[in-house]
Design an enzyme around this catalytic site. Structure first.
Site, short mmCIF file in Angstrom:
data_model
loop_
_atom_site.label_atom_id
_atom_site.label_comp_id
_atom_site.label_asym_id
_atom_site.label_seq_id
_atom_site.Cartn_x
_atom_site.Cartn_y
_atom_site.Cartn_z
CE1 TYR B 15 -5.73 2.72 1.29
CE2 TYR B 15 -6.82 3.75 -0.58
CZ TYR B 15 -6.28 2.64 0.02
OH TYR B 15 -6.24 1.45 -0.66
CG ASP B 39 -8.25 -3.42 -4.39
OD1 ASP B 39 -8.53 -3.64 -5.57
OD2 ASP B 39 -7.64 -2.40 -4.02
CG ASP B 99 -11.04 2.13 -3.12
OD1 ASP B 99 -11.21 1.54 -4.20
OD2 ASP B 99 -9.95 2.19 -2.53
#
Lengths: 124, 124
Positions: B15, B39, B99
């Site tokens: 990712y 996000d 994240d």
């Protein structure tokens, strides 16, 4: 009114400080009533004051230092990377999780989730 | 069967790589059907493939580099701190969020939440 980023930053900085060198009561004072603690993520969440007190009670007598490495704030939540080093005689045990917390309007912690696993515990 | 820590690590590393240098399709290939992307945290979650495609489509044409700094895995979830640097002529724009992702049994991303705010965007 939602907590300001500054309120959240202060609570996180105080948390990182007292989790290492404070008392259980110092830590619990940062939590809102009804808070939920999941540490590490994947274990049963602690939903009562007694169970949260028990959790921090285990580390209270240890000689520890801590450091906040990275803090990110988004809305009423914070994600942060910090390290907690425990002195075990001549050895040190370091655990450096990423925690995610949500906060109430007073900047008190409503939920805490700690991301780490056994392999992240390092002795040196 | 739950994804292994190694499966999760591979998906996160991939990712971080493709979000900087890959195509939108490279990124979407890492997501499970029905995935949800928030996000930054506090904004409306993106719940459709089209809205997630739109999100990554914005950064696809940019010249970017990325680096994974810290990764913590707990159960079927991961929290990680990484940086994404965008080349804007002579300037660089850096954003380094934390994240949090959850994964399905195949190691595909089911949810992604990114913790950062405007003040974390740094030009240099």
């Amino acid at each position: 009114m939602a907590p300001s980023a500054e309120d959240i930053r202060k609570t996180v900085e105080r948390y990182v400080e007292v989790v290492a060198t404070g008392t259980v009561d110092d830590v619990l004072a940062l939590y809102a009533d009804g808070a939920v603690v999941e540490d590490p993520v994947g274990t049963d969440p602690r939903t009562t004051v007694e169970s949260i007190r028990e959790f921090y009670g285990v580390i209270e007598p240890l000689q520890q230092t801590s450091e906040l490495h990275t803090l990110r704030i988004a809305g009423n939540t914070a994600a942060f990377h910090f390290s907690l080093v425990t002195e075990l005689g001549e050895q040190k045990l370091e655990i450096a999780p990423i925690d995610v917390m949500t906060f109430d309007d007073d900047g008190k912690i409503t939920t805490m989730k700690a991301y780490w696993s056994q392999e992240d515990m390092v002795t040196r």
